[in-house]
Motif scaffolding. Structure first.
Motif, PDB file in Angstrom:
ATOM      1  N   ASP A 159     -41.380  63.998  77.458  1.00  0.00           N
ATOM      2  CA  ASP A 159     -41.408  62.586  77.843  1.00  0.00           C
ATOM      3  C   ASP A 159     -40.936  61.692  76.707  1.00  0.00           C
ATOM      4  OD1 ASP A 159     -42.305  63.279  80.339  1.00  0.00           O
ATOM      5  OD2 ASP A 159     -44.420  62.863  79.904  1.00  0.00           O
ATOM      6  N   ALA A 160     -41.347  61.984  75.497  1.00  0.00           N
ATOM      7  CA  ALA A 160     -40.912  61.183  74.347  1.00  0.00           C
ATOM      8  C   ALA A 160     -39.433  61.367  74.081  1.00  0.00           C
ATOM      9  CB  ALA A 160     -41.729  61.568  73.114  1.00  0.00           C
ATOM     10  N   ALA A 161     -38.959  62.606  74.196  1.00  0.00           N
ATOM     11  CA  ALA A 161     -37.559  62.899  73.889  1.00  0.00           C
ATOM     12  C   ALA A 161     -36.599  62.232  74.863  1.00  0.00           C
ATOM     13  CB  ALA A 161     -37.328  64.411  73.885  1.00  0.00           C
ATOM     14  N   LEU A 162     -37.036  62.010  76.112  1.00  0.00           N
ATOM     15  CA  LEU A 162     -36.162  61.387  77.114  1.00  0.00           C
ATOM     16  C   LEU A 162     -35.655  60.017  76.672  1.00  0.00           C
ATOM     17  CD1 LEU A 162     -37.921  62.275  80.486  1.00  0.00           C
ATOM     18  CD2 LEU A 162     -35.558  62.831  79.848  1.00  0.00           C
ATOM     19  N   GLY A 163     -36.399  59.335  75.808  1.00  0.00           N
ATOM     20  CA  GLY A 163     -36.003  57.999  75.375  1.00  0.00           C
ATOM     21  C   GLY A 163     -35.449  57.932  73.972  1.00  0.00           C
ATOM     22  N   GLY A 209     -29.081  61.732  66.644  1.00  0.00           N
ATOM     23  CA  GLY A 209     -28.154  61.913  67.753  1.00  0.00           C
ATOM     24  C   GLY A 209     -28.785  61.679  69.109  1.00  0.00           C
ATOM     25  N   GLN A 210     -28.384  62.496  70.088  1.00  0.00           N
ATOM     26  CA  GLN A 210     -28.855  62.346  71.465  1.00  0.00           C
ATOM     27  C   GLN A 210     -29.953  63.362  71.745  1.00  0.00           C
ATOM     28  OE1 GLN A 210     -25.055  62.842  73.450  1.00  0.00           O
ATOM     29  NE2 GLN A 210     -24.739  60.624  73.582  1.00  0.00           N
ATOM     30  N   VAL A 211     -31.167  63.042  71.332  1.00  0.00           N
ATOM     31  CA  VAL A 211     -32.288  63.960  71.531  1.00  0.00           C
ATOM     32  C   VAL A 211     -32.507  64.221  73.016  1.00  0.00           C
ATOM     33  CG1 VAL A 211     -34.761  64.308  71.145  1.00  0.00           C
ATOM     34  CG2 VAL A 211     -33.359  63.244  69.361  1.00  0.00           C
ATOM     35  N   TRP A 212     -32.330  63.200  73.836  1.00  0.00           N
ATOM     36  CA  TRP A 212     -32.521  63.369  75.282  1.00  0.00           C
ATOM     37  C   TRP A 212     -31.584  64.423  75.864  1.00  0.00           C
ATOM     38  CZ3 TRP A 212     -28.020  62.379  77.827  1.00  0.00           C
ATOM     39  CH2 TRP A 212     -27.101  61.521  77.201  1.00  0.00           C
TER      40      TRP A 212
END
Length: 495
Positions: free
Chosen positions: A479-483, A142-145
């Motif tokens: 930082d990783a989750a933002l993308g 889904g949308q982790v960000w």
């Protein structure tokens, strides 16, 4: 509050339902005010209007969460989001908490789905014998960000409105495919399914969810020069958003880039999508009339949440106002009162009991499953003391938000922000917040107490942030989750 916490008992005077087939239809992002049967003089929904005319139309029905994935997990389990912990669009229902589908399977009832479910994956044991063309969260994550909330990222522009107008999107094609599959399924059931064994068929359409693209013939139904802009509650006309909403709007920034022509085109396309949805639902309902299923099948139409459609300078859902939390709810078929408009408050958690009741399964009476059978409520006098509850902890939420509706009153509670109170009898558009008015202090206190009987809002807010922080760490940190995850609408399984 007591009426909301009651289990699936039949109200006084109501008759237990005879087991019959159930066709449960759910759309996505359909605000009921954009339907003829709910009072729209603009949006054309003749098939849903016809369904409402031969059934009961609830006027005060609400989602348990105004965003897709948590709402659908709540729908599956019959429990509120804060009880089950599926907080946002990165936490799809996986069957870990048994739902109504599992009970139907245990009882040997045929239960299948066609179309959008928005669970985790097709392989998860979520209570369906078969899923046809299921749409689930993107890549199972889904949308982790969207789980990043503490603090919210700054200056993120939502990728929601990037295509507008006439055309054919993958969502349009998907909805047509869902209707095609449903028509075939029902015709086969009419010919081959045992008449004395009720089935439950769930249909999940995507319209009128963005992108705001719709085939030309439906777009042309709503000329742009006749589209009214939502200026009544728009910041451009001096309206000041509640601080919680302002913080969310600064994060999402989904209205700022739009011109007035863009806004008119979005609204026209949304209206067109409502009619496009209605067209395909009509195709499905026609099969019931063409076969003998019409005499043995009840129909329920609803949506997972509403759509702001530019009101307050916001688009999508994700807040506590009527545009986002109120949903359409129509019941029709055998033993359902015809031409009725039920004013009793209803909620997504009621569907758990409603589905089981339709299939003749025993009532569930434990405290984890609030709500009641809507078939029974439709056959009982209106109960304006009944309450409905919603909450939001997902993308763009600066803190946990909670809503309670009872009778004429609608109450919003925001962790760390001032509450809101609206009198929907005199102010259906929620333009005047009465929370700070001393004349309504007792009502405000009563509504807060009723809400706290359902949830500890501070505890729920803290748990959501904790669970979301743990999810972000599993994906490698902030930082990783933002993308990670789809930036906008979930891609359909068939183009």
């Amino acid at each position: 509050v007591g009426s909301l916490l009651t289990s699936c008992r039949h109200p006084a005077g109501a008759r237990p339902m005879k087991p019959q087939n159930l066709l449960f239809i759910m759309s996505d992002e359909h605000d009921p005010r954009h339907m003829g049967c709910y009072g729209s003089s603009v949006v054309q929904t003749p098939n849903l209007d016809k369904l409402a005319a031969r059934g009961t139309r609830f006027t005060s029905a609400y989602t348990s969460c105004p965003i897709c994935v948590p709402a659908r997990a709540s729908w599956a389990t019959g429990q509120y989001v804060h009880r089950i912990g599926y907080w946002d669009n990165a936490m799809g229902y996986d069957g870990a908490i048994p739902g109504w589908g599992h009970k139907l399977q245990d009882a040997g009832v045929r239960v299948e789905s066609i179309g959008k479910l928005h669970y985790t994956t097709s392989d998860a044991p979520t209570g369906f014998d078969k899923q046809t063309d299921p749409m689930h969260i993107f890549q199972g994550i889904g949308q982790v960000w969207g789980s990043i909330r503490d603090p919210l990222p700054s200056g993120r522009t939502h990728k929601m409105i990037k295509e507008i107008g006439a055309g054919e999107s993958s969502y349009n094609r998907y909805d047509k495919a869902v209707a095609d599959q449903a028509v075939e399924w029902l015709r086969d059931a009419a010919a081959n399914h045992p008449k004395d064994e009720p089935f439950v068929l769930y249909l999940g359409f995507v319209a009128p969810h963005f992108p705001f693209i719709v085939p030309q013939e439906f777009y042309d139904l709503y000329p742009l020069d006749q589209i009214k802009l939502p200026t009544k509650l728009h910041p451009s006309t001096g309206y000041q958003r509640h601080p919680w909403m302002q913080d969310q709007a600064e994060y999402a920034q989904n209205d700022d880039p739009l011109t007035d022509d863009d806004r008119r085109a979005c609204i026209a396309a949304y209206y067109g999508l409502c009619t496009y949805l209605d067209h395909h639902i009509g195709r499905v309902l026609d099969v019931l009339e063409e076969t003998d299923l019409g005499q043995s099948t009840r129909v329920l139409y609803t949506s997972d949440h509403g759509e702001n459609l530019g009101v307050r300078g916001t688009w999508g859902k994700s807040n506590m106002y009527q545009e986002a939390t109120r949903i359409p709810l129509i019941l029709a078929g055998p033993d359902v009162p015809e031409g009725q408009g039920g004013e009793t408050a209803a909620n997504f958690v009621d569907y758990y009991h409603t589905i089981l009741d339709a299939a003749g399964q025993p009532a569930v009476t434990d405290a984890d499953h609030p709500g009641a059978s809507l078939w029974s409520i439709a056959n009982a006098p209106d109960d304006l003391s009944r309450t409905s509850f919603s909450e939001y902890h997902a993308v763009g939420a600066p803190s946990g938000a909670f809503m309670l509706r009872r009778g004429q009153w609608k109450y919003h509670y925001y962790v760390g922000y001032a509450p809101e109170l609206f009198d929907l009898a005199s102010d259906p558009e929620e333009t005047t917040d009465l929370a700070g008015d001393p004349a309504h202090a007792s009502t405000l206190a009563e509504m807060e107490a009723a809400m706290r009987a359902i949830v500890d809002p501070e505890a729920a807010h803290a748990q959501a942030l904790s669970d979301q922080a743990a999810l972000i760490e599993r994906f490698g940190g902030r930082d990783a989750a933002l993308g990670l995850g789809t930036p906008g609408a979930t891609p359909p399984p068939v183009a």
